[in-house]
Structure formats: structure tokens, C-alpha cells
Design a protein around this motif. Structure first.
Motif, mmCIF file in Angstrom:
data_model
loop_
_atom_site.group_PDB
_atom_site.id
_atom_site.type_symbol
_atom_site.label_atom_id
_atom_site.label_comp_id
_atom_site.label_asym_id
_atom_site.label_seq_id
_atom_site.Cartn_x
_atom_site.Cartn_y
_atom_site.Cartn_z
ATOM 1 N N GLY A 1 2.903 -1.535 4.181
ATOM 2 C CA GLY A 1 2.399 -0.211 3.868
ATOM 3 C C GLY A 1 3.331 0.866 4.359
ATOM 4 O O GLY A 1 3.924 0.746 5.440
ATOM 5 N N SER B 1 0.845 -1.194 0.000
ATOM 6 C CA SER B 1 0.000 0.000 0.000
ATOM 7 C C SER B 1 0.878 1.241 0.000
ATOM 8 O O SER B 1 1.804 1.373 0.807
ATOM 9 N N ASN B 2 0.575 2.177 -0.885
ATOM 10 C CA ASN B 2 1.472 3.297 -1.153
ATOM 11 C C ASN B 2 1.262 4.484 -0.217
ATOM 12 O O ASN B 2 0.247 4.615 0.465
ATOM 13 N N SER B 3 2.247 5.349 -0.231
ATOM 14 C CA SER B 3 2.236 6.588 0.530
ATOM 15 C C SER B 3 1.299 7.610 -0.100
ATOM 16 O O SER B 3 0.988 7.557 -1.299
ATOM 17 N N ALA C 1 -8.606 -2.493 0.912
ATOM 18 C CA ALA C 1 -7.651 -3.606 0.882
ATOM 19 C C ALA C 1 -8.373 -4.943 1.003
ATOM 20 O O ALA C 1 -8.040 -5.916 0.299
ATOM 21 N N THR D 1 -3.899 3.622 -4.033
ATOM 22 C CA THR D 1 -4.889 4.066 -3.057
ATOM 23 C C THR D 1 -5.927 4.945 -3.747
ATOM 24 O O THR D 1 -5.616 5.698 -4.668
ATOM 25 N N THR E 1 -3.187 2.612 6.807
ATOM 26 C CA THR E 1 -4.149 1.622 6.324
ATOM 27 C C THR E 1 -3.868 0.261 6.940
ATOM 28 O O THR E 1 -4.780 -0.449 7.367
ATOM 29 N N GLY F 1 -0.066 4.247 3.596
ATOM 30 C CA GLY F 1 -0.235 2.800 3.481
ATOM 31 C C GLY F 1 -0.055 2.089 4.807
ATOM 32 O O GLY F 1 -0.723 1.087 5.099
ATOM 33 N N ARG G 1 0.130 -4.981 -5.899
ATOM 34 C CA ARG G 1 0.160 -3.550 -5.609
ATOM 35 C C ARG G 1 -1.116 -2.902 -6.128
ATOM 36 O O ARG G 1 -1.731 -3.378 -7.072
ATOM 37 N N HIS H 1 1.380 2.990 -7.013
ATOM 38 C CA HIS H 1 1.976 1.673 -6.792
ATOM 39 C C HIS H 1 3.427 1.615 -7.252
ATOM 40 O O HIS H 1 4.200 0.781 -6.803
#
Length: 265
Positions: free
Chosen positions: A94, A27-29, A78, A55, A101, A98, A52, A34
Motif C-alpha cells: 500500500g 492499495s492505492n494512494s 481489504a 479505495t 490501510t 494505502g 488491485r 488502481h
């Protein structure tokens, strides 16, 4: 392009690695896509199924409507991905947003995770008004208005100087992100307080901090480790906020080691 539909979002999902290997959901910033995991996945894909997604409000993922959402809603995104892919349990990694999350996911759905890696993140971000001000600025002027300041927080000076191609990819993704989606995530962070959930996280947890991270400093990671039962902390040096980009090989090794530890019990 592979998209997963939920009642409140359209989520872009991409995979690499063998389908029969242990699965990792990344999970990305805030402000990235991704692709911030590209170099990490390159290290891990020979041995793991690497999943990936962008968000909601980032990259190719879109919100449905303009209703406000919370970090808990991102955790449900997710879960929707896991359900759609037929995955009962995964390892979750994450970074920053992320990682927020991931905390909500682990507390709300502990049976869906084998292990958890939280990178450059926190359970609560003080100065909520600063996040609301940032959201307002991005709505007025777009994400490009805060790009230069963001890069200074995300990377150490040495990395910024030595890695223009990687910085270019991150910068383009940031500047082209949907302003409204970014702003809505800023507002969710402003409202976020996951601190009471931390003692309920039962999955094995690794917390990774960047020694030079001004956005989520080491003290925030230490608090996570103090509150999450049996969590352990690793500090990468040199590394600022986007430590998975700045230190991809080390990040990949830590994630792989965390999965190995979870298998051993």
C-alpha cells in the motif's frame, strides 16, 4: 466489471497474473485509482497474482451513504476482498493512504498477511486542520482545484517534465474522482493516529520512502521502522510521493524481494 459489495461500499477489483501464484493485494494512494500500480503490476504479473482495487470513494468504487469512516474501515474493505476471493493470506502493498490501510490491516488481522510493504506513508499526519480545509475545498470546487499543487508533491520535477503520458493518466483519474469520496478520506486521515498499533505489527514489514517526498518525508518512514518490530527501510532516489509510479521497476523488485524474504522466514 467485477464488484464486491460490503455493507458500506461497492468496491471495484481487478486481477492480473496466474491465479495459482502468490497473491499480492495493492492499495492505492489518496486521489488515485488502481491504475497507479499499472507499471508495477506489469513487472510482477508473470510471477504473482496481482489484485488491485479502488479505495472506496475513488475510481469505480463507491461509498454507500455519507457516514464518516476511519482507516480501520478501509482495512475491513481489504478483508472483504480477501474473503470474497477465498484468499486466506496475501502479501499487501500500500502507498500513502494505502499504506495507512496496510498498517491497520496488519495490526487488526495479522493472520491474513504473509508480508507487508508500506510505501510513502505514515502512522499519523500532523496539522489535522489542513486536511479538513482540503476536504472543504474539494467539496466546494472539486478535485481539479488542487490538481496542480498535488502533482508538484507527487513527482520530482524531472519526472514531471519527462513523462507526460503517465502524468496524464494520473491527472485524469485525480480530476474525475468523486469529490465527496476524496473529502471523506481526507477527514479520515485528519482523525488518524495509528502510532499505538505499530508495535503490534508482527508480519515482516518493508518500508519504502522517496528521498524527495514532501508529503510523507523520510523521517516518517524512519519512525515506522523504529516502531514496527523488525521492519526495514529502503529509500528510493530520485522519487517523490508516488514512488511506485516514478520508480516502478525498483518498486516491483522490492515487493518481490519482500515476498521472497517472507517465504524464507
Amino acid at each position: 466489471m467485477p464488484f464486491i459489495e460490503t455493507p458500506s461500499a461497492t468496491l471495484f477489483v481487478t486481477e492480473a497474473g496466474p491465479a495459482d501464484r502468490p497473491a499480492i493485494l495493492f492499495s492505492n494512494s489518496l486521489g488515485t485509482t488502481h491504475r497507479m500500480w499499472d507499471a508495477v503490476v506489469e513487472e510482477l504479473a508473470p510471477d504473482f497474482r496481482c489484485i488491485r482495487y479502488d479505495t472506496r470513494g475513488h475510481g469505480a468504487s463507491r461509498r454507500k451513504g455519507r457516514a464518516a469512516f476511519e482507516i480501520a474501515d478501509l482495512a475491513e474493505d481489504a478483508i472483504a476482498i480477501l474473503d470474497n476471493l477465498g484468499l486466506e493470506r496475501v502479501h499487501f502493498a500500500g502507498l500513502s493512504l494505502g499504506g495507512m490501510t496496510g498498517q491497520a490491516l496488519a495490526a487488526r488481522h495479522p493472520r491474513r498477511l504473509n508480508a507487508l510493504t508500506l510505501m510513502a506513508t505514515t502512522a499519523h499526519m500532523p496539522l489535522a486542520q489542513a486536511w479538513l480545509d482540503r476536504a472543504a475545498l474539494v467539496r466546494r470546487e472539486g478535485t481539479g482545484a488542487i490538481l496542480a499543487a498535488t502533482l508538484q508533491r507527487w513527482f520530482t520535477p524531472g519526472y514531471l517534465e519527462a513523462n507526460p503520458p503517465a502524468i496524464g493518466v494520473i491527472s485524469r483519474d485525480f480530476a474525475t474522482n468523486d469529490a465527496e469520496g476524496y473529502a471523506a478520506c481526507c477527514e479520515a486521515i485528519a482523525r488518524m493516529d495509528l502510532r499505538t498499533l505499530l508495535p503490534d505489527i508482527s508480519v515482516q514489514t518493508l518500508v519504502v520512502a522517496g528521498q524527495q517526498d514532501p508529503a510523507t518525508p523520510v523521517s516518517m518512514s524512519e519512525f515506522l521502522c523504529d516502531q514496527i518490530p523488525n521492519a526495514r527501510l529502503v529509500v528510493l532516489d530520485p522519487a517523490a510521493h508516488l514512488l511506485a509510479v516514478e520508480q516502478p521497476a525498483a518498486s516491483a523488485r522490492l515487493i518481490a524481494d519482500q515476498i521472497a524474504r517472507s517465504v524464507k522466514g
